[in-house]
Design a protein around this motif. Structure first.
Motif, mmCIF file in Angstrom:
data_model
loop_
_atom_site.group_PDB
_atom_site.id
_atom_site.type_symbol
_atom_site.label_atom_id
_atom_site.label_comp_id
_atom_site.label_asym_id
_atom_site.label_seq_id
_atom_site.Cartn_x
_atom_site.Cartn_y
_atom_site.Cartn_z
ATOM 1 N N PHE A 16 0.835 -1.201 0.000
ATOM 2 C CA PHE A 16 0.000 0.000 0.000
ATOM 3 C C PHE A 16 0.869 1.249 0.000
ATOM 4 O O PHE A 16 0.617 2.192 -0.747
ATOM 5 C CB PHE A 16 -0.936 -0.004 1.212
ATOM 6 C CG PHE A 16 -1.803 1.211 1.291
ATOM 7 C CD1 PHE A 16 -2.878 1.357 0.425
ATOM 8 C CD2 PHE A 16 -1.550 2.205 2.214
ATOM 9 C CE1 PHE A 16 -3.686 2.473 0.490
ATOM 10 C CE2 PHE A 16 -2.346 3.325 2.276
ATOM 11 C CZ PHE A 16 -3.417 3.460 1.420
ATOM 12 N N ALA A 19 2.411 1.927 -3.400
ATOM 13 C CA ALA A 19 1.457 2.490 -4.354
ATOM 14 C C ALA A 19 1.244 3.978 -4.098
ATOM 15 O O ALA A 19 0.941 4.729 -5.011
ATOM 16 C CB ALA A 19 0.128 1.745 -4.269
ATOM 17 N N GLN A 20 1.378 4.399 -2.867
ATOM 18 C CA GLN A 20 1.157 5.801 -2.524
ATOM 19 C C GLN A 20 2.394 6.658 -2.757
ATOM 20 O O GLN A 20 2.313 7.876 -2.710
ATOM 21 C CB GLN A 20 0.729 5.919 -1.054
ATOM 22 C CG GLN A 20 -0.560 5.199 -0.739
ATOM 23 C CD GLN A 20 -1.719 5.695 -1.569
ATOM 24 O OE1 GLN A 20 -1.928 6.884 -1.709
ATOM 25 N NE2 GLN A 20 -2.467 4.782 -2.148
ATOM 26 N N ASN A 21 3.545 6.066 -2.981
ATOM 27 C CA ASN A 21 4.792 6.805 -3.107
ATOM 28 C C ASN A 21 5.177 7.103 -4.546
ATOM 29 O O ASN A 21 6.350 7.157 -4.874
ATOM 30 C CB ASN A 21 5.934 6.048 -2.407
ATOM 31 C CG ASN A 21 5.800 6.101 -0.901
ATOM 32 O OD1 ASN A 21 5.211 7.033 -0.362
ATOM 33 N ND2 ASN A 21 6.331 5.106 -0.231
ATOM 34 N N GLU A 53 -12.397 10.910 -10.831
ATOM 35 C CA GLU A 53 -11.210 10.358 -10.161
ATOM 36 C C GLU A 53 -10.988 8.879 -10.470
ATOM 37 O O GLU A 53 -10.137 8.253 -9.859
ATOM 38 C CB GLU A 53 -11.353 10.542 -8.645
ATOM 39 C CG GLU A 53 -11.476 11.986 -8.215
ATOM 40 C CD GLU A 53 -10.166 12.573 -7.750
ATOM 41 O OE1 GLU A 53 -9.304 11.806 -7.304
ATOM 42 O OE2 GLU A 53 -10.020 13.804 -7.845
ATOM 43 N N GLN A 56 -7.385 7.925 -11.341
ATOM 44 C CA GLN A 56 -6.531 8.010 -10.148
ATOM 45 C C GLN A 56 -6.797 6.834 -9.211
ATOM 46 O O GLN A 56 -5.869 6.144 -8.796
ATOM 47 C CB GLN A 56 -6.810 9.317 -9.390
ATOM 48 C CG GLN A 56 -6.392 10.554 -10.111
ATOM 49 C CD GLN A 56 -4.918 10.864 -9.911
ATOM 50 O OE1 GLN A 56 -4.193 10.182 -9.197
ATOM 51 N NE2 GLN A 56 -4.472 11.909 -10.562
ATOM 52 N N ASN A 57 -8.066 6.636 -8.865
ATOM 53 C CA ASN A 57 -8.407 5.654 -7.834
ATOM 54 C C ASN A 57 -8.271 4.205 -8.289
ATOM 55 O O ASN A 57 -7.815 3.364 -7.521
ATOM 56 C CB ASN A 57 -9.842 5.888 -7.344
ATOM 57 C CG ASN A 57 -9.974 7.205 -6.614
ATOM 58 O OD1 ASN A 57 -9.029 7.710 -6.039
ATOM 59 N ND2 ASN A 57 -11.160 7.775 -6.660
ATOM 60 N N GLU A 58 -8.658 3.907 -9.521
ATOM 61 C CA GLU A 58 -8.684 2.517 -9.971
ATOM 62 C C GLU A 58 -7.404 2.078 -10.679
ATOM 63 O O GLU A 58 -7.179 0.885 -10.848
ATOM 64 C CB GLU A 58 -9.884 2.291 -10.889
ATOM 65 C CG GLU A 58 -11.205 2.476 -10.170
ATOM 66 C CD GLU A 58 -12.405 2.346 -11.093
ATOM 67 O OE1 GLU A 58 -12.321 1.589 -12.086
ATOM 68 O OE2 GLU A 58 -13.423 3.017 -10.816
ATOM 69 N N PHE A 60 -3.989 4.441 -10.888
ATOM 70 C CA PHE A 60 -2.757 5.022 -10.359
ATOM 71 C C PHE A 60 -2.487 4.707 -8.891
ATOM 72 O O PHE A 60 -1.356 4.779 -8.448
ATOM 73 C CB PHE A 60 -2.727 6.535 -10.565
ATOM 74 C CG PHE A 60 -2.757 6.945 -12.013
ATOM 75 C CD1 PHE A 60 -2.315 6.102 -13.021
ATOM 76 C CD2 PHE A 60 -3.234 8.187 -12.375
ATOM 77 C CE1 PHE A 60 -2.343 6.486 -14.354
ATOM 78 C CE2 PHE A 60 -3.266 8.584 -13.703
ATOM 79 C CZ PHE A 60 -2.823 7.722 -14.687
ATOM 80 N N LYS A 61 -3.508 4.367 -8.142
ATOM 81 C CA LYS A 61 -3.313 4.081 -6.719
ATOM 82 C C LYS A 61 -3.177 2.594 -6.436
ATOM 83 O O LYS A 61 -3.348 2.165 -5.297
ATOM 84 C CB LYS A 61 -4.463 4.676 -5.899
ATOM 85 C CG LYS A 61 -4.420 6.193 -5.874
ATOM 86 C CD LYS A 61 -5.505 6.775 -5.006
ATOM 87 C CE LYS A 61 -5.397 8.301 -5.005
ATOM 88 N NZ LYS A 61 -6.458 8.928 -4.208
ATOM 89 N N THR A 62 -2.840 1.810 -7.456
ATOM 90 C CA THR A 62 -2.694 0.364 -7.258
ATOM 91 C C THR A 62 -1.220 -0.026 -7.208
ATOM 92 O O THR A 62 -0.374 0.620 -7.834
ATOM 93 C CB THR A 62 -3.364 -0.432 -8.399
ATOM 94 O OG1 THR A 62 -2.676 -0.165 -9.623
ATOM 95 C CG2 THR A 62 -4.836 -0.078 -8.526
ATOM 96 N N ALA A 66 2.122 1.058 -9.570
ATOM 97 C CA ALA A 66 3.342 1.581 -8.945
ATOM 98 C C ALA A 66 4.573 0.839 -9.468
ATOM 99 O O ALA A 66 5.573 1.460 -9.846
ATOM 100 C CB ALA A 66 3.253 1.472 -7.424
#
Length: 150
Positions: A16, A19-21, A53, A56-58, A60-62, A66
């Motif tokens: 997690f 994915a956020q970095n 979004e 982004q949500n589905e 880029f945030k996976t 990443a």
């Protein structure tokens, strides 16, 4: 049992966090320099406030995105609604949006660029918007764009 749960939580937490970095460049000059240095194309996200979004949500945030993005592209985010950007920066973003034929936001363009005699030349590789199907399908389509000549 507790040890296994802790190990699982640590593993999931690290995925997690990974994915956020994501590191998104916001300056094209820096992005072009890094793209050329690492010999990777740029993934240029054209976006603005108030746009859906889903991308982004589905995507880029996976964790899948990443890992893929780290190995394949230089991430560039051009926010067309950025009120802190100066006039020349806003103008440059709008010119790039027009040059790449971006009509709907958000949209991603893949490109490489070179700078010779203080003139930047972009080579568009393709573009892709949000499509339902998750990160793996989006990445597969992106790979088809990036590796179309292979």
């Amino acid at each position: 049992m507790t040890k296994k749960i802790l190990i699982l939580l640590f593993f999931l937490g690290s995925i997690f966090m990974q994915a956020q970095n994501l590191v998104w460049k916001t300056n094209m000059t820096d992005a072009i320099a890094l793209s050329n240095e690492q010999k990777k194309p740029m993934l240029i996200l054209f976006t603005a406030s108030g746009v859906p979004e889903n991308l982004q949500n589905e995507i880029f945030k996976t964790p899948d995105f990443a890992v893929w993005s780290r190995d394949n592209v230089i991430l560039v985010k051009l926010d067309l609604s950025d009120s802190t950007a100066d006039e020349s920066d806003r103008e440059q973003k709008l010119k790039l949006k027009s040059a790449f034929g971006v009509e709907d936001l958000p949209e991603v363009c893949f490109a490489s660029a070179s700078i010779r005699k203080n003139k930047t030349t972009f080579s568009a590789l393709g573009k892709i918007a949000y499509k339902p199907g998750g990160a793996k399908a989006w990445i597969a389509e992106s790979n088809a764009i990036l590796h179309s000549s292979e």
